[in-house]
Design a protein around this motif. Structure first.
Motif, PDB file in Angstrom:
ATOM      1  N   GLY A 112       0.816  -1.200   0.000  1.00 37.97           N
ATOM      2  CA  GLY A 112       0.000   0.000   0.000  1.00 37.97           C
ATOM      3  C   GLY A 112       0.850   1.250   0.000  1.00 37.97           C
ATOM      4  N   PRO A 113       0.223   2.412  -0.099  1.00 34.77           N
ATOM      5  CA  PRO A 113       0.975   3.674  -0.146  1.00 34.77           C
ATOM      6  C   PRO A 113       1.668   3.984   1.176  1.00 34.77           C
ATOM      7  CG  PRO A 113      -1.382   4.102   0.002  1.00 34.77           C
ATOM      8  CD  PRO A 113      -1.235   2.624  -0.203  1.00 34.77           C
ATOM      9  N   VAL A 114       2.756   4.696   1.099  1.00 39.93           N
ATOM     10  CA  VAL A 114       3.445   5.154   2.309  1.00 39.93           C
ATOM     11  C   VAL A 114       2.545   6.112   3.093  1.00 39.93           C
ATOM     12  CG1 VAL A 114       5.400   6.521   3.167  1.00 39.93           C
ATOM     13  CG2 VAL A 114       5.740   4.856   1.323  1.00 39.93           C
ATOM     14  N   ALA A 115       1.768   6.912   2.369  1.00 43.28           N
ATOM     15  CA  ALA A 115       0.912   7.896   3.039  1.00 43.28           C
ATOM     16  C   ALA A 115      -0.198   8.326   2.096  1.00 43.28           C
ATOM     17  CB  ALA A 115       1.739   9.101   3.478  1.00 43.28           C
ATOM     18  N   SER A 116      -1.326   7.617   2.127  1.00 39.71           N
ATOM     19  CA  SER A 116      -2.438   8.021   1.270  1.00 39.71           C
ATOM     20  C   SER A 116      -2.986   9.360   1.761  1.00 39.71           C
ATOM     21  CB  SER A 116      -3.540   6.964   1.274  1.00 39.71           C
ATOM     22  OG  SER A 116      -4.122   6.838   2.555  1.00 39.71           O
ATOM     23  N   LEU A 117      -3.534  10.127   0.844  1.00 36.71           N
ATOM     24  CA  LEU A 117      -3.945  11.503   1.159  1.00 36.71           C
ATOM     25  C   LEU A 117      -5.010  11.543   2.255  1.00 36.71           C
ATOM     26  CD1 LEU A 117      -3.307  14.381   0.256  1.00 36.71           C
ATOM     27  CD2 LEU A 117      -5.228  14.221  -1.342  1.00 36.71           C
ATOM     28  N   ALA A 154      -5.785   6.890  -3.034  1.00 33.94           N
ATOM     29  CA  ALA A 154      -4.509   7.108  -2.349  1.00 33.94           C
ATOM     30  C   ALA A 154      -3.972   8.529  -2.544  1.00 33.94           C
ATOM     31  CB  ALA A 154      -3.469   6.106  -2.850  1.00 33.94           C
ATOM     32  N   GLY A 155      -4.328   9.137  -3.681  1.00 41.10           N
ATOM     33  CA  GLY A 155      -3.765  10.453  -3.981  1.00 41.10           C
ATOM     34  C   GLY A 155      -2.359  10.341  -4.530  1.00 41.10           C
ATOM     35  N   ASN A 156      -2.015   9.162  -5.068  1.00 48.15           N
ATOM     36  CA  ASN A 156      -0.678   8.916  -5.634  1.00 48.15           C
ATOM     37  C   ASN A 156      -0.799   8.396  -7.066  1.00 48.15           C
ATOM     38  OD1 ASN A 156      -0.389   8.101  -2.537  1.00 48.15           O
ATOM     39  ND2 ASN A 156       1.648   8.702  -3.260  1.00 48.15           N
ATOM     40  N   ASN A 157       0.236   8.672  -7.856  1.00 47.79           N
ATOM     41  CA  ASN A 157       0.408   7.929  -9.093  1.00 47.79           C
ATOM     42  C   ASN A 157       0.832   6.507  -8.744  1.00 47.79           C
ATOM     43  OD1 ASN A 157      -0.255   9.824 -11.108  1.00 47.79           O
ATOM     44  ND2 ASN A 157       1.732  10.846 -10.821  1.00 47.79           N
ATOM     45  N   TYR A 158       0.468   5.567  -9.606  1.00 38.68           N
ATOM     46  CA  TYR A 158       0.688   4.155  -9.282  1.00 38.68           C
ATOM     47  C   TYR A 158       1.153   3.391 -10.523  1.00 38.68           C
ATOM     48  CZ  TYR A 158      -0.577  -0.707  -8.120  1.00 38.68           C
ATOM     49  OH  TYR A 158      -0.562  -2.068  -7.915  1.00 38.68           O
ATOM     50  N   VAL A 159       2.128   2.472 -10.310  1.00 34.17           N
ATOM     51  CA  VAL A 159       2.539   1.566 -11.381  1.00 34.17           C
ATOM     52  C   VAL A 159       2.606   0.148 -10.829  1.00 34.17           C
ATOM     53  CG1 VAL A 159       3.810   3.241 -12.757  1.00 34.17           C
ATOM     54  CG2 VAL A 159       4.998   1.989 -10.955  1.00 34.17           C
ATOM     55  N   GLU A 160       2.399  -0.773 -11.724  1.00 32.23           N
ATOM     56  CA  GLU A 160       2.463  -2.192 -11.362  1.00 32.23           C
ATOM     57  C   GLU A 160       3.007  -2.955 -12.550  1.00 32.23           C
ATOM     58  OE1 GLU A 160      -0.782  -5.733 -10.668  1.00 32.23           O
ATOM     59  OE2 GLU A 160      -1.103  -3.831  -9.578  1.00 32.23           O
ATOM     60  N   TYR A 161       3.897  -3.922 -12.305  1.00 37.27           N
ATOM     61  CA  TYR A 161       4.435  -4.711 -13.401  1.00 37.27           C
ATOM     62  C   TYR A 161       4.907  -6.071 -12.868  1.00 37.27           C
ATOM     63  CZ  TYR A 161       9.000  -3.071 -11.652  1.00 37.27           C
ATOM     64  OH  TYR A 161      10.080  -2.797 -10.878  1.00 37.27           O
ATOM     65  N   LYS A 162       5.161  -6.988 -13.784  1.00 39.31           N
ATOM     66  CA  LYS A 162       5.630  -8.317 -13.428  1.00 39.31           C
ATOM     67  C   LYS A 162       7.126  -8.421 -13.695  1.00 39.31           C
ATOM     68  CE  LYS A 162       1.477 -10.253 -12.691  1.00 39.31           C
ATOM     69  NZ  LYS A 162       1.069 -10.898 -11.417  1.00 39.31           N
ATOM     70  N   GLU A 163       7.784  -9.190 -12.849  1.00 38.58           N
ATOM     71  CA  GLU A 163       9.219  -9.396 -13.024  1.00 38.58           C
ATOM     72  C   GLU A 163       9.608 -10.716 -12.374  1.00 38.58           C
ATOM     73  OE1 GLU A 163      12.509  -6.167 -13.014  1.00 38.58           O
ATOM     74  OE2 GLU A 163      12.395  -6.947 -10.954  1.00 38.58           O
ATOM     75  N   ALA A 178       5.867  14.778  -7.723  1.00 37.12           N
ATOM     76  CA  ALA A 178       5.330  16.138  -7.732  1.00 37.12           C
ATOM     77  C   ALA A 178       3.830  16.159  -7.486  1.00 37.12           C
ATOM     78  CB  ALA A 178       5.648  16.801  -9.077  1.00 37.12           C
ATOM     79  N   VAL A 179       3.122  15.136  -7.973  1.00 36.87           N
ATOM     80  CA  VAL A 179       1.672  15.075  -7.785  1.00 36.87           C
ATOM     81  C   VAL A 179       1.321  14.921  -6.310  1.00 36.87           C
ATOM     82  CG1 VAL A 179      -0.406  13.716  -8.254  1.00 36.87           C
ATOM     83  CG2 VAL A 179       1.233  14.156 -10.091  1.00 36.87           C
ATOM     84  N   SER A 180       1.954  13.958  -5.647  1.00 37.61           N
ATOM     85  CA  SER A 180       1.637  13.717  -4.230  1.00 37.61           C
ATOM     86  C   SER A 180       2.115  14.874  -3.359  1.00 37.61           C
ATOM     87  CB  SER A 180       2.248  12.401  -3.760  1.00 37.61           C
ATOM     88  OG  SER A 180       3.655  12.428  -3.815  1.00 37.61           O
ATOM     89  N   MET A 181       3.266  15.484  -3.688  1.00 35.63           N
ATOM     90  CA  MET A 181       3.768  16.598  -2.878  1.00 35.63           C
ATOM     91  C   MET A 181       2.862  17.821  -2.999  1.00 35.63           C
ATOM     92  SD  MET A 181       6.239  15.671  -1.056  1.00 35.63           S
ATOM     93  CE  MET A 181       5.714  13.955  -1.005  1.00 35.63           C
ATOM     94  N   LYS A 182       2.356  18.048  -4.183  1.00 33.16           N
ATOM     95  CA  LYS A 182       1.459  19.192  -4.392  1.00 33.16           C
ATOM     96  C   LYS A 182       0.182  19.021  -3.562  1.00 33.16           C
ATOM     97  CE  LYS A 182      -0.618  22.016  -8.069  1.00 33.16           C
ATOM     98  NZ  LYS A 182      -1.973  22.145  -7.476  1.00 33.16           N
ATOM     99  N   SER A 183      -0.388  17.819  -3.569  1.00 33.49           N
ATOM    100  CA  SER A 183      -1.629  17.592  -2.822  1.00 33.49           C
ATOM    101  C   SER A 183      -1.404  17.717  -1.315  1.00 33.49           C
ATOM    102  CB  SER A 183      -2.199  16.210  -3.158  1.00 33.49           C
ATOM    103  OG  SER A 183      -1.324  15.178  -2.756  1.00 33.49           O
TER     104      SER A 183
END
Length: 582
Positions: free
Chosen positions: A444-449, A519-528, A540-545
């Protein structure tokens, strides 16, 4: 021959008058009964029953109530139990058994009075006492005389009975007088034990004598005399007199803590482990006005500190126009923290070192960062902050403290009394991270809005810490979560990385972030390698909010953990958001 029987009365004899006699006797009985009834119900009781204060030789009264413990001594040597001060005036006055000390903390003073000693300390400067603190029947008695400097307390002691009547600053007293009688100037007025004429007389009150009115009970006043006696007088025998207000001590207004002119505090923490960073390699940080390097650390349970200070770093910071608030950490070691906080002598040892370091490096503030602390040390943490702050304020330093959001963790959350320390410090940094931490079983996010906003507003509402003292703590790092399924079970792990690492990953793997509204965050997910990688991105998105939350709640500012995790664009994002006008 015998005369014949007849019903006639013999001539010359009058008949008996029995009925009128009974009526007379009945009337006499009735009159007597009525008189007895009148006497029984209306005739005042003339018996005297002098109050004995339940056997106390030195009773103490406040607002007509006799306190549980008596006073000791008299006049200049008068002493009161410490609980009297604690209950009536200062809940923070403290008796410390280990050091046998009474400790008083005010806005700018720390006073220490040791048992049986005639030398006290004010901000560690000695002064002479006329009478010492002493233990009587396991109760700590504190002399009144020196405490009147710090507490506005009116003390009236009766030479007749020894009773002590206390009044606090701001108390309002309604006085009355025993009513005067021009025809009988020597007549005494009765103060009775209960509000009825049938109650015994507790005291005879002279006409014109002052009485303190405590309560109104129909036709009676509950009163107290100057000698401490409490009882009841008929309203018809009391005339209202003056109203007395105990003067309020002029409170010295605290010096307003430093804050940027017309703006918000923008602080970042600087991690320091073995050495300070090379300042020539630190880039521009537009909008930053405070930097807080991790310089001072608790080294052991005796209160010795480890010092990582650097005069060159201070010179650089001041040249950039930054305030420098050095961070003081407990090292997150609960056992040695408990030991170091346990006595005044150890706490003052830490305080003296911090004051010395502040003078040595010419720093502008101290930021307290105590984490991983036993719940049993909650009161000692508060006491340390209360003792430290006056010494730092005396040097003109800003005092701030770091706290987590409120949750169920004893050693990271519950040990901190946010209300109590919030009343003392200049600023409080609320570390609104980690909602999901390193060992979380769920990614999960470190700190959802929403979590961030709830955490900051909860402290304002529940602990009455004003927005003007609060800084919103924000993370410059993200967690890269790895989910791996083995034997039908999903194993979760994570690592914290800076913003540049995330941006490089996105570029290298040609990822397209999506916005997680919740969450108020951009999010990415991928397989590896058969594993799922999830990242809620701090950027910048999360810091602005988050900066917008500072403005929304009119907080004192923002505090970021930590410098080196951010990308250069972040400084302008925070600066422009904080400075933007509606």
């Amino acid at each position: 021959m015998e005369p014949a029987a007849t019903n006639a009365e013999p001539r010359g004899r009058k008949p008996r008058r029995v009925v009128p006699l009974l009526v007379i006797l009945f009337l006499i009985a009735m009159i007597g009964g009525a008189g007895y009834g009148y006497w029984h119900f209306y005739w005042p009781n003339s018996m005297h029953q002098t109050p004995d204060f339940d056997g106390s030789k030195k009773p103490v009264f406040y607002r007509g109530e006799m306190l549980r413990l008596p006073a000791a001594g008299e006049k200049e040597s008068l002493k009161l139990p410490i609980d009297v001060y604690k209950d009536l005036i200062d809940p923070n006055i403290r008796y410390e058994e280990q050091s046998q000390s009474v400790i008083i903390t005010t806005q700018d003073k720390v006073v220490r009075l040791k048992t049986s000693q005639l030398t006290g300390l004010v901000n560690e400067k000695p002064f002479t006492l006329r009478f010492p603190v002493e233990k009587i029947d396991n109760t700590t008695y504190v002399p009144v005389d020196p405490l009147l400097t710090y507490y506005k307390l009116e003390i009236r002691e009766s030479a007749e009975t020894g009773a002590v009547i206390l009044h606090k600053a701001g108390d309002v007293i309604q006085w009355g007088k025993a009513a005067a009688s021009a025809n009988k100037p020597d007549k005494l007025r009765a103060m009775r034990t209960e509000p009825t004429v049938k109650a015994p007389i507790a005291a005879d009150v002279k006409q014109g004598e002052a009485v303190m009115l405590l309560a109104d009970e129909k036709d009676w006043y509950k009163i107290q005399l100057a000698n401490g006696y409490i009882g009841y007088m008929k309203k018809s025998e009391v005339s209202l007199d003056r109203v007395e207000t105990i003067p309020v001590q002029e409170r010295k207004e605290p010096k307003a803590p430093w804050k940027p002119l017309g703006g918000k505090i923008n602080l970042t923490w600087q991690q320091v482990y073995n050495k300070n960073p090379d300042t020539s390699k630190i880039g521009a940080m537009p909008g930053l006005n405070v930097i807080s390097p991790q310089w001072f650390h608790l080294a052991d349970g005796e209160g010795n500190l480890k010092n990582n200070g650097d005069a060159a770093f201070v010179k650089w910071a001041h040249a950039q126009g930054y305030q420098l608030w050095a961070l003081f950490s407990n090292g997150f070691e609960p056992k040695q923290t408990s030991e170091a906080l346990s006595t005044y002598d150890k706490r003052i040892k830490m305080i003296k070192q911090l004051v010395s370091f502040a003078q040595m490096y010419q720093i502008d503030g101290i930021n307290i960062d105590f984490e991983n602390v036993y719940l049993k040390d909650k009161a000692n943490v508060v006491q340390f902050v209360r003792e430290l702050t006056p010494f730092l304020h005396e040097q003109g330093l800003v005092v701030s403290i770091d706290v987590t959001v409120k949750d169920g963790s004893e050693v990271y959350s519950l040990f901190m009394d946010r209300r109590a320390v919030g009343e003392v410090v200049d600023y409080m940094m609320v570390m609104t991270y980690d909602e999901h931490w390193a060992s979380s079983q769920k990614a999960g996010p470190v700190a959802s809005l929403s979590w961030v906003e709830k955490g900051i507003t909860q402290i304002m509402k529940e602990d009455d810490v004003p927005a003007s003292k609060l800084l919103l703590g924000v993370p410059f790092y993200s967690r890269v979560w790895t989910e791996e399924t083995k034997d039908g079970k999903t194993k979760v792990s994570s690592k914290a990385v800076g913003m540049d690492v995330i941006q490089k990953t996105i570029k290298d793997k040609n990822l397209t972030p999506t916005y997680d509204q919740e969450a108020g965050n951009n999010y990415v997910e991928y397989k590896e390698d058969g594993k799922t990688i999830k990242i809620w991105i701090e950027d910048a998105v999360s810091m602005k909010s988050r900066a917008e939350l500072v403005k929304k709640h009119d907080l004192a500012g923002i505090a970021s953990w930590s410098r080196t995790f951010e990308t250069p664009d972040i400084w302008n994002v925070i600066k422009e958001t904080l400075e933007k006008r509606p």
